[in-house]
Design a protein around this motif. Structure first.
Motif, PDB file in Angstrom:
ATOM      1  N   ILE A   3      32.518 -12.174  31.715  1.00 27.98           N
ATOM      2  CA  ILE A   3      31.059 -12.275  31.312  1.00 27.98           C
ATOM      3  C   ILE A   3      30.449 -11.760  31.046  1.00 27.98           C
ATOM      4  CG2 ILE A   3      28.707 -13.385  32.977  1.00 27.98           C
ATOM      5  CD1 ILE A   3      30.042 -14.735  35.071  1.00 27.98           C
ATOM      6  N   ILE A  10      24.597 -15.770  24.266  1.00 34.68           N
ATOM      7  CA  ILE A  10      23.393 -16.397  24.691  1.00 34.68           C
ATOM      8  C   ILE A  10      22.121 -14.816  24.876  1.00 34.68           C
ATOM      9  CG2 ILE A  10      24.348 -17.843  26.534  1.00 34.68           C
ATOM     10  CD1 ILE A  10      23.312 -16.393  28.572  1.00 34.68           C
ATOM     11  N   PHE A  65      30.721 -18.930  29.472  1.00 36.78           N
ATOM     12  CA  PHE A  65      30.541 -19.914  30.872  1.00 36.78           C
ATOM     13  C   PHE A  65      31.176 -20.228  31.813  1.00 36.78           C
ATOM     14  CE2 PHE A  65      27.281 -17.159  28.190  1.00 36.78           C
ATOM     15  CZ  PHE A  65      27.800 -16.139  29.137  1.00 36.78           C
ATOM     16  N   PHE A  66      32.259 -20.350  31.853  1.00 39.75           N
ATOM     17  CA  PHE A  66      33.215 -21.393  32.978  1.00 39.75           C
ATOM     18  C   PHE A  66      33.205 -22.776  32.097  1.00 39.75           C
ATOM     19  CE2 PHE A  66      33.021 -17.734  35.329  1.00 39.75           C
ATOM     20  CZ  PHE A  66      33.736 -17.330  35.897  1.00 39.75           C
ATOM     21  N   ASN A  68      30.572 -24.000  30.853  1.00 44.90           N
ATOM     22  CA  ASN A  68      28.704 -24.217  30.953  1.00 44.90           C
ATOM     23  C   ASN A  68      27.770 -24.217  29.961  1.00 44.90           C
ATOM     24  OD1 ASN A  68      28.195 -25.639  33.946  1.00 44.90           O
ATOM     25  ND2 ASN A  68      28.479 -23.295  34.380  1.00 44.90           N
ATOM     26  N   PHE A  69      28.557 -23.601  28.362  1.00 41.85           N
ATOM     27  CA  PHE A  69      27.363 -23.685  27.522  1.00 41.85           C
ATOM     28  C   PHE A  69      28.852 -23.266  26.977  1.00 41.85           C
ATOM     29  CE2 PHE A  69      26.262 -20.332  24.319  1.00 41.85           C
ATOM     30  CZ  PHE A  69      25.225 -20.387  24.422  1.00 41.85           C
ATOM     31  N   SER A 123      22.748 -26.445  23.702  1.00 39.45           N
ATOM     32  CA  SER A 123      24.462 -26.146  23.675  1.00 39.45           C
ATOM     33  C   SER A 123      25.093 -26.571  25.345  1.00 39.45           C
ATOM     34  CB  SER A 123      24.294 -24.354  23.374  1.00 39.45           C
ATOM     35  OG  SER A 123      23.096 -24.445  23.667  1.00 39.45           O
ATOM     36  N   THR A 129      24.574 -28.655  32.580  1.00 35.19           N
ATOM     37  CA  THR A 129      23.541 -27.574  32.185  1.00 35.19           C
ATOM     38  C   THR A 129      22.373 -29.035  31.690  1.00 35.19           C
ATOM     39  OG1 THR A 129      25.374 -27.630  31.385  1.00 35.19           O
ATOM     40  CG2 THR A 129      24.063 -25.272  31.692  1.00 35.19           C
ATOM     41  N   LEU A 186      32.415 -31.786  36.181  1.00 35.10           N
ATOM     42  CA  LEU A 186      31.158 -31.304  35.186  1.00 35.10           C
ATOM     43  C   LEU A 186      31.111 -31.342  33.678  1.00 35.10           C
ATOM     44  CD1 LEU A 186      29.477 -29.794  37.520  1.00 35.10           C
ATOM     45  CD2 LEU A 186      29.265 -32.049  37.161  1.00 35.10           C
TER      46      LEU A 186
END
Lengths: 478, 200
Positions: A3, A10, A65-66, A68-69, A123, A129, A186
């Motif tokens: 991470i 970001i 981020f797993f 998410n991004f 993004s 998100t 998701l």
């Protein structure tokens, strides 16, 4: 990647969040009448973000981020444009707010948070998100609309915007929950892979898709989910209308691409038809109702509905070039509408909003230069060559014709011709009618300069649309 | 078996109290019914072994949010009569739309489409900590969304303050820093006057 290693990607978002908090503190500590310090700090923050995005410009698609991004060229280009547009919007707003004594430091801080929300949306790589970015943006916008407390229309606009926006978010969330319930993920690419692996037609996925599309249509203001748009545009202070109508549209474009293409690309056959219906309805209702408006903010709201319908056609074509055409369209649209509302701000003065069409009567006598800028804006919006608005329409039309929707292109062109009437009517009012008032235009030098630049950029881009189009194609192609 | 009975019991209370929220006339009663519905949904979460969420729901919503909500309802004297004016007029249309929506959705979505029969609840050992698992996933996998949620709350605070705090010129708020810094000269003025002679 751990991470901590991923944090590099970001940095623009983190910096914006931290700067917004610092500016907020500076604003509360340093109380002054015109919030000049807050304003300039906000502008500097946006410039810093643009630099940060450009320094480490993402040229390949990375999911972080797993899941998410996502960091890709499209997000890079859109982030830079959102920040650049917001800088111009703040320029116009500052003059307006000072003149109308509405200025508050929070206006700019909330604006920065809205930009943060847009960057998150741009993004986003998971349903979660997308939704959170949307909420961050909308929440800031609702409160910006409500900021003019003394005005009844502004409060009404804020209430309508808030209630209908919350309803739209609810519908979108319902669709998302169905999609999550069916696919168990998701993450958008994983959702896409799940749909790809499905044999036959999964009715539940289509069911979720319908709600997601309704949510997107609400946010973009497509017919029949457009009811809030004219009231919000008319009721809110012009500076907020200016903000609501520009940068968030780019974010909404990104949201549509992320959800429909990245997340539900294999279902293109299903959403194409829905988008086409929404587009045709929007173009028809927007262009025809706009003709009967006497208030320019309302007229521009209906023109927005029509433009959003047109721009959706590019996404409805479901090809890479179509998406690029839509991206080009929405960027150009933001530039045009920004100039148009900039003109409304320019003509207004303390205690007086120049939001009636009559205020534009005989503008060429009062200020030939700004009448000319308005002429460029209106011609461009109507899609008259060689102005850039023509090319925006051209790229989208070319793509839908290439996909065999000739009837759709014909409908789009006919409705655009109907729409040209109300744009050209403003040109007629400016050049052929007697002015109702001869008060000199009072605006700061910077405002005049930026507005002129804004108008001339449309003329300039109209002669060389290729560069921006290449940029859009490369951004979409990852 | 006993689990199912508990589930149906709380589900029934949840549905009844939720429909009472929107039908009772008294807003205070509506708020109290909302408390009841939160409570019963917390009980259902407990059945799903989501203890942390259930407790949070009771603590945050029942304990804090709804109390505030009750305060607001009692403080604002809302006249509900004008709000109800259009109700009966739009009722037929509303019912028609609602029934149609329900019918369409029932046609498409049935419990079979989610493959619910296959889904078997995972049972955990007695030392399984729901809170620890939630914390672990929240600060790793969902770190990014979690931070955005924080930013959203910050925006809500800023917006609430910006919208409600008004520096009106007519408002007579005391300013502590000025009150403390006050000097004797600001408050007391010694005036030297000639003594007057009384007319007789």
């Amino acid at each position: 990647m751990t991470i901590t290693a991923e944090l590099v990607f970001i940095v623009p978002e983190i910096t914006l969040l931290v700067l917004a908090c610092i500016i907020l503190i500076a604003d509360t500590l340093h109380i002054e009448k015109h919030a000049t310090l807050t304003y300039w700090l906000a502008q500097i923050a946006l410039i810093v973000i643009i630099f940060l995005v450009l320094i480490d410009f993402p040229d390949e698609s990375k999911r972080l981020f797993f899941g998410n991004f996502v960091s890709d060229s499209m997000s890079g280009v859109l982030k830079v444009s959102i920040c650049a547009i917001t800088i111009c919007v703040f320029f116009y707003s500052y003059d307006y707010l000072k003149e109308h004594e509405l200025i508050k430091g929070e206006y700019f801080v909330l604006g920065l948070f809205a930009v943060l929300g847009m960057m998150v949306m741009v993004s986003a790589n998971s349903l979660l998100t997308v939704y959170l970015g949307l909420e961050l943006m909308s929440l800031s916008l609702y409160s910006m609309v409500a900021m003019h407390r003394e005005s009844q229309t502004a409060s009404e606009a804020a209430m309508k915007y808030f209630v209908l926006g919350a309803l739209a978010s609810g519908i979108l969330l319902y669709g998302i929950s169905i999609l999550y319930g069916v696919s168990g993920t998701l993450e958008l690419p994983a959702l896409s892979a799940y749909i790809e692996a499905q044999s036959g037609n999964n009715i539940l996925l289509v069911f979720g898709l319908v709600f997601v599309i309704v949510g997107i249509a609400f946010k973009l203001g497509l017919v029949p989910f457009h009811m809030w748009l004219p009231d919000v545009y008319e009721g809110s202070p012009t500076s907020v209308t200016l903000f609501v109508s520009t940068a968030p549209k780019l974010a909404a474009f990104a949201m549509a691409i992320r959800l429909l293409v990245d997340g539900m690309g294999p279902m293109a056959g299903d959403w194409q038809g829905m988008l086409i219906i929404l587009s045709v309805l929007s173009m028809a209702a927007g262009n025809i109702i706009a003709i009967s408006q006497t208030n320019i903010k309302r007229m521009l709201a209906y023109s927005t509905i029509a433009h959003m319908g047109f721009f959706m056609l590019g996404i409805a074509s479901a090809t890479q070039l179509g998406y690029a055409g839509s991206m080009f369209y929405v960027m150009i649209y933001a530039l045009m509408i920004m100039g148009a509302f900039g003109m409304v701000i320019l003509l207004g003065r303390k205690g007086y909003e120049a939001d009636n069409l009559d205020d534009f009567k005989g503008l060429s006598d009062r200020s030939p230069w700004f009448a000319f800028i308005m002429l460029i804006l209106m011609f461009s919006m109507a899609g008259v060559p060689p102005f850039i608005g023509f090319w925006a329409k051209w790229f989208v039309l070319k793509e839908i014709i290439a996909n065999g929707y000739i009837w759709l292109a014909t409908v789009a062109v006919i409705l655009s011709v109907i729409g040209a009437y109300y744009y050209l009517r403003i040109v007629k009012l400016m050049y052929f009618d007697k002015p109702q008032q001869m008060t000199a235009i009072k605006a700061s030098q910077e405002m005049r300069f930026i507005l002129s630049l804004n108008g001339l950029s449309l003329l300039f881009l109209g002669f060389m649309p290729g560069a921006l189009m290449t940029l859009c194609i490369r951004a979409i192609g990852y | 078996m006993i689990e199912q009975i508990i589930f149906y019991f709380f589900a029934a209370i949840l549905i009844i109290s939720a429909s009472m929220v929107i039908t009772v006339r008294n807003p205070v009663h509506a708020a109290l019914f909302l408390v009841l519905s939160f409570f019963s949904s917390a009980a259902i979460w407990l059945l799903l072994e989501a203890e942390f969420l259930a407790i949070t729901l009771v603590l945050v919503y029942v304990g804090a949010v709804m109390v505030l909500f009750l305060f607001v309802v009692m403080m604002l004297d809302i006249n509900l009569a004008p709000l109800r004016e259009g109700f009966t007029r739009y009722l037929p249309v509303g019912i028609l739309v609602a029934v149609l929506m329900l019918l369409f959705m029932a046609l498409i979505v049935s419990s079979d489409s989610f493959n619910l029969n296959q889904a078997e609840g995972i049972k955990h050992a007695a030392d399984y900590s729901n809170t620890a698992e939630l914390g672990l996933i929240l600060y790793t996998e969902y770190l990014y969304p979690f931070e955005i949620a924080g930013a959203i709350l910050l925006v809500a605070i800023i917006a609430a303050i910006a919208l409600t705090m008004r520096k009106s010129k007519t408002l007579k708020t005391p300013k502590p820093e000025q009150q403390v810094a006050v000097k004797r000269e600001d408050r007391v003025r010694l005036v030297k006057m000639e003594s007057e002679k009384r007319d007789t």
